[in-house]
Design a protein around this motif. Structure first.
Motif, PDB file in Angstrom:
ATOM      1  N   ILE A  58      63.023  23.537  61.202  1.00  0.00           N
ATOM      2  CA  ILE A  58      62.704  23.799  59.797  1.00  0.00           C
ATOM      3  C   ILE A  58      61.697  24.952  59.768  1.00  0.00           C
ATOM      4  CG2 ILE A  58      62.057  22.743  57.592  1.00  0.00           C
ATOM      5  CD1 ILE A  58      64.458  21.345  58.823  1.00  0.00           C
ATOM      6  N   SER A  59      62.225  26.115  60.023  1.00  0.00           N
ATOM      7  CA  SER A  59      61.400  27.328  60.129  1.00  0.00           C
ATOM      8  C   SER A  59      61.029  27.844  58.732  1.00  0.00           C
ATOM      9  CB  SER A  59      62.203  28.399  60.850  1.00  0.00           C
ATOM     10  OG  SER A  59      63.360  28.660  60.069  1.00  0.00           O
ATOM     11  N   ARG A  60      60.196  28.868  58.725  1.00  0.00           N
ATOM     12  CA  ARG A  60      59.851  29.497  57.439  1.00  0.00           C
ATOM     13  C   ARG A  60      61.121  30.011  56.746  1.00  0.00           C
ATOM     14  NH1 ARG A  60      55.595  31.406  54.470  1.00  0.00           N
ATOM     15  NH2 ARG A  60      54.049  30.646  55.955  1.00  0.00           N
ATOM     16  N   THR A  61      62.023  30.601  57.538  1.00  0.00           N
ATOM     17  CA  THR A  61      63.266  31.130  56.953  1.00  0.00           C
ATOM     18  C   THR A  61      64.034  30.017  56.255  1.00  0.00           C
ATOM     19  OG1 THR A  61      63.319  32.459  58.952  1.00  0.00           O
ATOM     20  CG2 THR A  61      65.275  32.549  57.565  1.00  0.00           C
ATOM     21  N   VAL A  62      64.119  28.858  56.902  1.00  0.00           N
ATOM     22  CA  VAL A  62      64.840  27.734  56.287  1.00  0.00           C
ATOM     23  C   VAL A  62      64.105  27.283  55.034  1.00  0.00           C
ATOM     24  CG1 VAL A  62      65.486  25.299  56.610  1.00  0.00           C
ATOM     25  CG2 VAL A  62      65.900  26.961  58.441  1.00  0.00           C
ATOM     26  N   ILE A  63      62.806  27.099  55.169  1.00  0.00           N
ATOM     27  CA  ILE A  63      62.021  26.577  54.037  1.00  0.00           C
ATOM     28  C   ILE A  63      62.142  27.504  52.817  1.00  0.00           C
ATOM     29  CG2 ILE A  63      59.636  26.137  53.247  1.00  0.00           C
ATOM     30  CD1 ILE A  63      59.194  24.822  56.017  1.00  0.00           C
ATOM     31  N   ALA A  87      54.489  27.208  55.955  1.00  0.00           N
ATOM     32  CA  ALA A  87      55.540  27.647  55.021  1.00  0.00           C
ATOM     33  C   ALA A  87      55.828  26.544  54.007  1.00  0.00           C
ATOM     34  CB  ALA A  87      56.803  28.006  55.799  1.00  0.00           C
ATOM     35  N   ALA A  88      55.823  25.292  54.461  1.00  0.00           N
ATOM     36  CA  ALA A  88      56.045  24.168  53.540  1.00  0.00           C
ATOM     37  C   ALA A  88      54.927  24.138  52.503  1.00  0.00           C
ATOM     38  CB  ALA A  88      56.118  22.855  54.316  1.00  0.00           C
ATOM     39  N   GLN A  89      53.722  24.316  52.983  1.00  0.00           N
ATOM     40  CA  GLN A  89      52.588  24.298  52.049  1.00  0.00           C
ATOM     41  C   GLN A  89      52.708  25.447  51.032  1.00  0.00           C
ATOM     42  OE1 GLN A  89      48.629  25.200  53.390  1.00  0.00           O
ATOM     43  NE2 GLN A  89      47.807  23.400  52.358  1.00  0.00           N
ATOM     44  N   ASP A  90      53.103  26.618  51.514  1.00  0.00           N
ATOM     45  CA  ASP A  90      53.268  27.760  50.601  1.00  0.00           C
ATOM     46  C   ASP A  90      54.274  27.461  49.497  1.00  0.00           C
ATOM     47  OD1 ASP A  90      51.487  29.110  52.155  1.00  0.00           O
ATOM     48  OD2 ASP A  90      52.974  30.377  53.171  1.00  0.00           O
ATOM     49  N   ARG A  91      55.279  26.637  49.831  1.00  0.00           N
ATOM     50  CA  ARG A  91      56.300  26.294  48.827  1.00  0.00           C
ATOM     51  C   ARG A  91      55.920  25.035  48.031  1.00  0.00           C
ATOM     52  NH1 ARG A  91      62.066  27.017  48.985  1.00  0.00           N
ATOM     53  NH2 ARG A  91      61.868  25.428  47.389  1.00  0.00           N
ATOM     54  N   GLY A  92      54.763  24.447  48.365  1.00  0.00           N
ATOM     55  CA  GLY A  92      54.340  23.220  47.671  1.00  0.00           C
ATOM     56  C   GLY A  92      55.140  22.004  48.111  1.00  0.00           C
ATOM     57  N   ILE A  93      55.697  22.045  49.331  1.00  0.00           N
ATOM     58  CA  ILE A  93      56.482  20.906  49.845  1.00  0.00           C
ATOM     59  C   ILE A  93      55.570  20.020  50.689  1.00  0.00           C
ATOM     60  CG2 ILE A  93      58.401  20.254  51.384  1.00  0.00           C
ATOM     61  CD1 ILE A  93      59.790  22.878  50.569  1.00  0.00           C
ATOM     62  N   THR A  94      55.580  18.739  50.395  1.00  0.00           N
ATOM     63  CA  THR A  94      54.782  17.766  51.129  1.00  0.00           C
ATOM     64  C   THR A  94      55.517  17.384  52.416  1.00  0.00           C
ATOM     65  OG1 THR A  94      53.907  16.926  49.063  1.00  0.00           O
ATOM     66  CG2 THR A  94      53.843  15.402  50.923  1.00  0.00           C
ATOM     67  N   VAL A  95      54.757  17.176  53.503  1.00  0.00           N
ATOM     68  CA  VAL A  95      55.377  16.805  54.787  1.00  0.00           C
ATOM     69  C   VAL A  95      54.705  15.537  55.321  1.00  0.00           C
ATOM     70  CG1 VAL A  95      55.912  17.571  57.144  1.00  0.00           C
ATOM     71  CG2 VAL A  95      55.819  19.259  55.299  1.00  0.00           C
ATOM     72  N   SER A  96      55.513  14.640  55.882  1.00  0.00           N
ATOM     73  CA  SER A  96      54.940  13.457  56.543  1.00  0.00           C
ATOM     74  C   SER A  96      55.552  13.317  57.930  1.00  0.00           C
ATOM     75  CB  SER A  96      55.225  12.192  55.729  1.00  0.00           C
ATOM     76  OG  SER A  96      56.611  11.893  55.766  1.00  0.00           O
ATOM     77  N   ASN A  97      54.867  12.550  58.807  1.00  0.00           N
ATOM     78  CA  ASN A  97      55.396  12.260  60.144  1.00  0.00           C
ATOM     79  C   ASN A  97      55.228  10.761  60.421  1.00  0.00           C
ATOM     80  OD1 ASN A  97      52.614  12.227  60.509  1.00  0.00           O
ATOM     81  ND2 ASN A  97      52.694  13.162  62.523  1.00  0.00           N
ATOM     82  N   THR A  98      55.443  10.352  61.676  1.00  0.00           N
ATOM     83  CA  THR A  98      55.429   8.904  61.960  1.00  0.00           C
ATOM     84  C   THR A  98      54.476   8.559  63.121  1.00  0.00           C
ATOM     85  OG1 THR A  98      57.255   9.033  63.551  1.00  0.00           O
ATOM     86  CG2 THR A  98      57.854   8.707  61.237  1.00  0.00           C
ATOM     87  N   PRO A  99      53.188   8.846  62.970  1.00  0.00           N
ATOM     88  CA  PRO A  99      52.277   8.535  64.076  1.00  0.00           C
ATOM     89  C   PRO A  99      52.055   7.039  64.216  1.00  0.00           C
ATOM     90  CG  PRO A  99      51.048   9.252  62.156  1.00  0.00           C
ATOM     91  CD  PRO A  99      52.499   9.384  61.791  1.00  0.00           C
TER      92      PRO A  99
END
Ligand code: DGY
Length: 321
Positions: A58-63, A87-99
């Motif tokens: 999920i690169s900047r190009t994809v985002i 890049a996600a932050q620049d688009r205002g997209i929230t990201v989560s992971n599974t720690p």
């Protein structure tokens, strides 16, 4: 309100897909083929979120080409190096992971690698399967003990600490390097080294548990490998790109290193074929978190984050740049 539409890029365990179907409108991947970037962007049309894995880039190009409707990316993984978080932050997209949920399963595999590499378990198993095991021999299949040896842990987060806990049961002496020193109760007698260079001379075994970042990529290279004691054993359950393959393969082939146990590789699954040819490697196919219990927990953690996001609540495990 209609249910959010989620593009799910890989086939997930049945219990996770059941919950997805109950609470969302998921676009599931029944064939489990890995989508290329174009396909992923096309499928994301009209979706509200992506549920991705370590196999999606999920690169900047994809985002930048994702539809406006995408507001969240939940990754079914603790690592998020495959996502351009800025890049996600620049688009205002929230990201989560599974720690957290895959700590024990991954630490178990690190121990399996330590044992498998030290005891030449791969060669032994191969001999039994190939029917080439002739007899028990006093000098046959000789490996190395873990007992009483020094284990160096690079990255003393959750997984590193869980490895240390298991290694103590083998009477190993624990040394570690981490960005910051742990409080004494978490250290539990482990010896802290303020730099990787300071840690390396103390490692009869080195277990890598650092995330892949611009600072850690290639950190295990000719120079750092040279600083390990002769005969040291290196294991990696974090990310392949922390290791310079040429340097590790050279150190294994020259006999400077005793063995390596690897669960992760550069460019996996197309790993450097020289690893397969070396007699002193013990190799696994990135299965650190691969138990049904853990993969369910990873899926549920990703869904808990999506649930919180669409309910307007704080995410349990957000990723921040
Ligand atoms: C992760 O979660 O980052 C692992 O590498 C996949 O289990």
């Amino acid at each position: 309100m209609s249910k959010p539409k989620i593009l799910v890029t890989r086939k997930l365990p049945p219990a996770v897909e059941e919950r997805l179907q109950k609470d969302y409108l998921p676009d599931l991947n029944a064939t489990d083929e890995i989508y290329g970037q174009e396909e992923l962007i096309k499928r994301a049309k009209d979706c509200d979120a992506l549920l991705v894995t370590v196999t999606d880039s999920i690169s900047r190009t994809v985002i930048e080409q994702l539809p406006e409707s995408i507001r969240m990316i939940a990754t079914f993984s603790v690592g998020f190096d495959q996502i351009d978080i800025a890049a996600a932050q620049d688009r205002g997209i929230t990201v989560s992971n599974t720690p957290g949920v895959l700590t024990n399963a991954t630490a178990d595999i690190a121990l399996l690698l330590l044992l498998g590499a030290a005891r030449g378990a791969g060669n032994g198993e191969h001999a039994v399967r190939q029917n080439s095991w002739k007899n028990w021999a006093p000098t046959g299949f000789l490996g190395r003990d873990l007992t009483g040896k020094r284990l160096g842990i690079l990255g003393m987060g959750r997984i590193g600490q869980a490895v240390a806990k298991r290694a103590r049961a083998f009477d190993m002496e624990i040394h570690y390097h981490n960005r910051s020193r742990l409080p004494a109760e978490q250290e539990a007698g482990a010896h802290y080294h303020a730099s990787l260079e300071a840690l390396l001379p103390y490692c009869d075994f080195l277990s890598i548990h650092a995330a892949s970042t611009p600072q850690t990529r290639g950190i295990i290279n000719a120079e750092t490998l040279r600083a390990l004691p002769a005969g040291a054993i290196v294991v990696n359950t974090s990310r392949g790109d922390l290791v310079d393959d040429d340097a590790l393969i050279h150190a294994l082939a020259s006999g400077h290193l005793g063995a390596a146990g690897l669960d992760v590789f550069n460019n996996e699954p197309d790993l450097d074929p020289r690893y397969r040819a070396l007699p002193n490697t013990f190799l696994l196919p990135h299965l650190g978190s691969a138990t049904l219990e853990t993969r369910n927990a990873m899926g549920f953690c990703a869904l808990d984050n999506l649930d919180a996001f669409f309910a307007g609540k704080p995410l349990p495990t957000p990723v921040t740049p």
